[in-house]
Structure formats: C-alpha cells, structure tokens
Design a protein around this motif. Sequence first.
Motif, short mmCIF file in Angstrom:
data_model
loop_
_atom_site.label_atom_id
_atom_site.label_comp_id
_atom_site.label_asym_id
_atom_site.label_seq_id
_atom_site.Cartn_x
_atom_site.Cartn_y
_atom_site.Cartn_z
N UNK A 189 81.50 29.76 101.43
CA UNK A 189 80.63 30.12 102.53
C UNK A 189 79.70 31.28 102.24
N UNK A 190 79.68 31.76 101.01
CA UNK A 190 78.86 32.94 100.68
C UNK A 190 77.43 32.58 100.29
N UNK A 191 77.19 31.36 99.84
CA UNK A 191 75.86 30.96 99.36
C UNK A 191 75.24 29.96 100.32
N UNK A 192 73.91 29.99 100.40
CA UNK A 192 73.19 29.04 101.23
C UNK A 192 71.95 28.58 100.49
N UNK A 193 71.74 27.27 100.49
CA UNK A 193 70.55 26.69 99.87
C UNK A 193 69.56 26.34 100.97
N UNK A 194 68.31 26.74 100.75
CA UNK A 194 67.25 26.34 101.66
C UNK A 194 66.08 25.81 100.83
N UNK A 195 65.20 25.12 101.51
CA UNK A 195 64.05 24.54 100.80
C UNK A 195 62.79 24.77 101.61
N UNK A 196 61.74 25.19 100.92
CA UNK A 196 60.42 25.37 101.54
C UNK A 196 59.52 24.31 100.96
N UNK A 197 59.29 23.25 101.72
CA UNK A 197 58.49 22.14 101.20
C UNK A 197 57.05 22.56 100.96
N UNK A 198 56.53 23.45 101.76
CA UNK A 198 55.15 23.89 101.58
C UNK A 198 54.97 24.60 100.25
N UNK A 199 56.01 25.30 99.82
CA UNK A 199 55.95 26.01 98.54
C UNK A 199 56.59 25.22 97.41
N UNK A 200 57.14 24.05 97.76
CA UNK A 200 57.81 23.22 96.75
C UNK A 200 58.87 24.03 96.00
#
Length: 122
Positions: free
Chosen positions: A66-77
């Motif tokens: 639970x310490x890490x989180x992945x996110x994605x910014x499609x605008x910045x690819x």
Amino acid sequence: QLQLVESGGGLVQPGGSLRLSCAASGSTLNYYAIAWFRQAPGKEREEVSCTDRHGRSTNYADFVGGRFTVTRDNAKNTVYLQMNSLKPEDTGVYYCAASPASWDCGYTYDNWGQGTQVTVSS
C-alpha cells in the motif's frame, strides 16, 4: 517505435517519498500495459507493479504493502510511480517497461527504459 525514459530517482531517507516518472515517446501509452520493475544490487529483477493498457487497473507486488501508487497522465504520455514510506530495502534501479502493443499485464515486456537509481538510506 515506443521509447521510455525514467526520471525522478535519488537519495532519500527511510520514511521519505519519491515520485518516479516514465515518459513515453513515439507512441501513445494507451496501447501498452506499463510495468515498473526494480533490481537491487546482487538480486534478481522483480516486478513492482503493472497497469493495464487502458489505465484502469494496477496490480502491485505484495512487498509494496500500500505504499506505492501508479498514476498516468495521458496528456503528458507519462506514467508515475509515487513511492511513500520508503525503506532501505526499496533501494535499487527502477525501470519502466511496456508490453507489446495491445498486450496486457502478466505476459512479456519488450520495451524498457534505461532505469533510475533509488537509494533509501540515512
């Protein structure tokens, strides 16, 4: 041709945080599952997480806890790995990797970044 470049590594004290970035060029991330791996000195490379190509779900290794989180910014690819409550055992080179186009997590990754060093030490 998809190219991946990681950044954001560095030296951090135990309990601290880092955010790694995986910037993609040459193609859009929507076609690929994106995984984060790490390799500590003298140890085998291990998978940290994988996000499906739609960006809807991410699987994490048990050691993440639970310490890490992945996110994605499609605008910045770009895909990000936010790492909190870091421990000395999180030290290693972190890589992002992409599946073949239209494949999903859990199979193979054929496109890798150059890696970024994370060192957790007091």
